[in-house]
Design a protein around this motif. Structure first.
Motif, short mmCIF file in Angstrom:
data_model
loop_
_atom_site.label_atom_id
_atom_site.label_comp_id
_atom_site.label_asym_id
_atom_site.label_seq_id
_atom_site.Cartn_x
_atom_site.Cartn_y
_atom_site.Cartn_z
N HIS A 10 0.80 -1.23 0.00
CA HIS A 10 0.00 0.00 0.00
C HIS A 10 0.84 1.28 0.00
CE1 HIS A 10 -3.38 -2.66 0.40
NE2 HIS A 10 -2.82 -3.19 1.46
N TRP A 12 2.49 4.18 -2.60
CA TRP A 12 2.39 4.71 -3.96
C TRP A 12 3.74 5.34 -4.32
CZ3 TRP A 12 3.46 9.83 -4.50
CH2 TRP A 12 3.25 10.66 -3.39
N THR A 25 -0.92 4.90 0.42
CA THR A 25 -2.14 5.12 -0.35
C THR A 25 -3.28 5.63 0.53
OG1 THR A 25 -2.92 2.86 0.00
CG2 THR A 25 -1.51 3.25 -1.94
N ASP A 26 -4.30 6.15 -0.13
CA ASP A 26 -5.51 6.57 0.56
C ASP A 26 -6.12 5.39 1.30
OD1 ASP A 26 -7.56 8.60 1.10
OD2 ASP A 26 -8.84 7.37 -0.18
N PHE A 27 -6.13 4.22 0.68
CA PHE A 27 -6.63 3.00 1.32
C PHE A 27 -5.87 2.74 2.63
CE2 PHE A 27 -6.29 -1.56 2.08
CZ PHE A 27 -7.63 -1.94 2.12
N GLN A 114 -3.20 1.99 -11.38
CA GLN A 114 -4.40 2.25 -10.58
C GLN A 114 -5.43 1.14 -10.69
OE1 GLN A 114 -4.97 5.37 -8.61
NE2 GLN A 114 -6.31 3.84 -7.70
N ALA A 115 -5.69 0.66 -11.89
CA ALA A 115 -6.70 -0.39 -12.09
C ALA A 115 -6.30 -1.68 -11.37
CB ALA A 115 -6.91 -0.65 -13.57
N TYR A 117 -4.24 -1.95 -8.80
CA TYR A 117 -4.28 -1.72 -7.35
C TYR A 117 -5.72 -1.75 -6.85
CZ TYR A 117 -3.61 0.29 -2.74
OH TYR A 117 -3.62 0.50 -1.37
N ASP A 118 -6.64 -1.13 -7.57
CA ASP A 118 -8.05 -1.14 -7.17
C ASP A 118 -8.56 -2.58 -7.09
OD1 ASP A 118 -8.03 1.63 -7.05
OD2 ASP A 118 -9.08 1.91 -8.95
N ALA A 119 -8.20 -3.41 -8.07
CA ALA A 119 -8.60 -4.82 -8.06
C ALA A 119 -7.96 -5.54 -6.88
CB ALA A 119 -8.21 -5.49 -9.37
N ILE A 121 -6.99 -4.28 -3.88
CA ILE A 121 -7.59 -3.96 -2.58
C ILE A 121 -9.03 -4.50 -2.49
CG2 ILE A 121 -6.08 -2.05 -1.98
CD1 ILE A 121 -8.18 -0.08 -2.90
N LYS A 122 -9.70 -4.60 -3.63
CA LYS A 122 -11.05 -5.18 -3.64
C LYS A 122 -10.96 -6.66 -3.28
CE LYS A 122 -15.03 -5.79 -6.60
NZ LYS A 122 -15.26 -6.38 -7.89
#
Length: 125
Positions: A10, A12, A25-27, A114-115, A117-119, A121-122
């Motif tokens: 996490h 960046w 990261t924001d997360f 970004q895509a 990383y989003d996947a 954390i999901k």
């Protein structure tokens, strides 16, 4: 415009030329909660990819921060010493941790976009 890349820990990283800015990261800041202290490395310290270079402490936990790529610490964000909540307020802007002189500028390209990383954390939560 430089692109943010991400690690599974996490962090960046935003590379611009031979230097990269690194933070969490924001997360990650949301998971930590209110940040109360940030420990940063000495300028001039050489880091290998994966090396711990500091600690971020919140009211809930303390967490190590890791170098996404290898390089030499060129600058630290002194503002975090007196104003650690910048990490919560603007994690990918004013809340950056260090600037690194990159050992290999191409290493940043191997990190998640970004895509991805989003996947990640999901899937993680």
């Amino acid at each position: 415009m430089s692109t943010l890349r991400f690690t599974q820990d996490h962090e960046w990283i935003r590379a611009e030329g031979g230097t990269a800015t690194i933070g969490i990261t924001d997360f990650a800041q949301k998971q930590l909660g209110d940040v109360v202290f940030v420990e940063l490395p000495e300028v001039g310290r050489t880091l290998a990819a994966g090396d711990s270079f500091g600690t971020v402490e919140s009211v809930k936990a303390a967490s190590e921060v890791f170098a996404p790529v290898a390089g030499e610490v060129a600058e630290v964000n002194e503002a975090l010493t007196s104003d650690p909540e910048l990490v919560n307020q603007d994690p990918t802007g004013e809340g950056w941790f260090i600037k690194l002189k990159l050992a290999d500028a191409g290493a940043v390209e191997g990190l998640m976009d970004q895509a991805a990383y989003d996947a990640f954390i999901k899937d993680e939560h």
